[in-house]
Scaffold this active site. Structure first.
Site, PDB file in Angstrom:
ATOM      1  N   LEU A   1     -32.074  -4.934  -7.132  1.00 41.32           N
ATOM      2  CA  LEU A   1     -32.587  -6.005  -6.289  1.00 41.32           C
ATOM      3  C   LEU A   1     -32.035  -5.881  -4.873  1.00 41.32           C
ATOM      4  O   LEU A   1     -32.759  -6.047  -3.887  1.00 41.32           O
ATOM      5  CB  LEU A   1     -32.231  -7.368  -6.882  1.00 41.32           C
ATOM      6  CG  LEU A   1     -32.594  -8.588  -6.018  1.00 41.32           C
ATOM      7  CD1 LEU A   1     -34.098  -8.654  -5.774  1.00 41.32           C
ATOM      8  CD2 LEU A   1     -32.096  -9.869  -6.683  1.00 41.32           C
TER       9      LEU A   1
ATOM     10  N   PRO B   1     -23.884  -2.543  -4.322  1.00 42.38           N
ATOM     11  CA  PRO B   1     -24.007  -2.092  -5.706  1.00 42.38           C
ATOM     12  C   PRO B   1     -24.693  -0.734  -5.747  1.00 42.38           C
ATOM     13  O   PRO B   1     -25.557  -0.431  -4.916  1.00 42.38           O
ATOM     14  CB  PRO B   1     -24.879  -3.167  -6.369  1.00 42.38           C
ATOM     15  CG  PRO B   1     -24.823  -4.336  -5.453  1.00 42.38           C
ATOM     16  CD  PRO B   1     -24.629  -3.780  -4.080  1.00 42.38           C
TER      17      PRO B   1
ATOM     18  N   GLY C   1     -29.439   1.330  -9.543  1.00 41.93           N
ATOM     19  CA  GLY C   1     -29.456   1.188 -10.996  1.00 41.93           C
ATOM     20  C   GLY C   1     -28.667  -0.027 -11.436  1.00 41.93           C
ATOM     21  O   GLY C   1     -29.019  -0.686 -12.403  1.00 41.93           O
TER      22      GLY C   1
ATOM     23  N   TYR D   1       0.860  -1.183   0.000  1.00 36.68           N
ATOM     24  CA  TYR D   1       0.000   0.000   0.000  1.00 36.68           C
ATOM     25  C   TYR D   1       0.901   1.239   0.000  1.00 36.68           C
ATOM     26  O   TYR D   1       1.475   1.623   1.002  1.00 36.68           O
ATOM     27  CB  TYR D   1      -0.920   0.029   1.211  1.00 36.68           C
ATOM     28  CG  TYR D   1      -1.905  -1.104   1.317  1.00 36.68           C
ATOM     29  CD1 TYR D   1      -2.173  -1.953   0.239  1.00 36.68           C
ATOM     30  CD2 TYR D   1      -2.574  -1.351   2.512  1.00 36.68           C
ATOM     31  CE1 TYR D   1      -3.069  -2.993   0.345  1.00 36.68           C
ATOM     32  CE2 TYR D   1      -3.483  -2.396   2.629  1.00 36.68           C
ATOM     33  CZ  TYR D   1      -3.719  -3.212   1.556  1.00 36.68           C
ATOM     34  OH  TYR D   1      -4.611  -4.257   1.684  1.00 36.68           O
TER      35      TYR D   1
END
Length: 305
Positions: free
Chosen positions: A235, A228, A231, A75
């Site tokens: 669901l 998510p 759009g 990182y």
């Protein structure tokens, strides 16, 4: 910190909210950790552009009861470990810092990311992480990826076992592995923790979670609260948004709370660059989902067996 202060009370509240989990039989930490990867530059390359803000987020996490921080030598590379030392050293007695080795990166493009399993390289990587973090041993050291081409996976696990016997590391972790690889590793040595991507939408690693639970290993999902976008995941939102409303919470808080309900050894490591978002993540530990709510969320994505 002394007991009775507002800061101490906040830490105690965080520790009690989601409960605790014990790594390797002797490291007890709060069940919501902090993933520090986002405190780097774009594409996880270079320094985070606002050092004061990054230091503030790390200190706020510890002040609010987080005592498990996840980082890696790649990182930055290296700058994330150095930032943690700048922000938090000397460390609180109960703070556990997990870091990783095995990935190498030749530039800012992800195409420059490779993996090295050479015994001497891994030992050197751990020693360099110790120097950057200002530690005399690493409490939890992950092999960052098993996708090596230079050394068989079994030999790499053997190297990690040798590093533990020598006192360089306290416990062994494995990152981004499959269930079969975890079984292979367990036949060689004790494994204290595994970390893989796992959230309401991404379940390819559910078999790793189940095997870890069966074996008494801490399961530390990364990107644990990801949802998510509307759009793209209608669901998911159709199911989770009403649950969030019922708990006066955000969908991401519900997604994170769902992780905590999957098993007592789950240790999610959400990352953020915002103290406000950090506090929202920690508040997810106070959310109690009933069995039906957990079930409908779990049913949203297929899980590999």
């Amino acid at each position: 910190m002394t007991t009775g202060t507002p800061a101490a009370a906040t830490r105690e509240a965080t520790m009690s909210a989601g409960g605790t989990v014990t790594i390797g039989g002797d490291l007890t930490v709060s069940r919501i950790g902090y993933g520090a990867m986002r405190l780097t530059g774009p594409r996880v390359w270079g320094d985070y552009p606002d050092c004061a803000r990054a230091v503030g987020v790390l200190r706020a996490a510890v002040e609010r009861g987080v005592n498990f921080i996840d980082t890696a030598d790649v990182y930055g590379p290296h700058s994330n470990e150095e930032l943690i030392r700048e922000a938090l050293h000397p460390y609180p007695d109960d703070l556990v810092i997990a870091t990783k080795g095995g990935f190498v990166r030749g530039g800012p493009d992800y195409s420059d990311l490779g993996a090295v399993g050479n015994r001497n390289y891994l030992r050197q990587a751990a020693h360099m992480s110790l120097r950057r973090l200002g530690l005399d041993h690493i409490d939890l050291y992950y092999l960052h990826t098993p996708a090596m081409t230079d050394v068989p996976f079994e030999d790499i696990v053997g190297t990690l076992a040798d590093m533990r016997r020598s006192g360089l590391i306290r416990h062994i972790g494995l990152s981004n592995i499959s269930a079969d690889q975890l079984r292979t590793a367990l036949a060689i040595t004790d494994i204290a923790a595994v970390t893989v991507q796992h959230n309401v939408a991404v379940r390819e690693n559910a078999a790793v979670r189940r095997l870890a639970e069966e074996a008494g290993i801490v399961f530390s999902p990364w990107h644990p609260g990801d949802m998510p976008e509307e759009g793209e995941g209608d669901l998911f939102h159709a199911v989770i948004d009403p649950i969030a409303a019922a708990h006066d919470a955000t969908p991401r808080q519900i997604a994170l709370a769902w992780q905590l309900h999957l098993g007592p050894r789950t240790l999610p490591i959400p990352g953020t660059t915002s103290v406000k978002h950090l506090e929202e993540n920690l508040a997810a530990g106070h959310i109690h989902l009933d069995a039906e709510e957990v079930g409908v969320i779990t049913a949203l994505a297929p899980e590999e067996h």
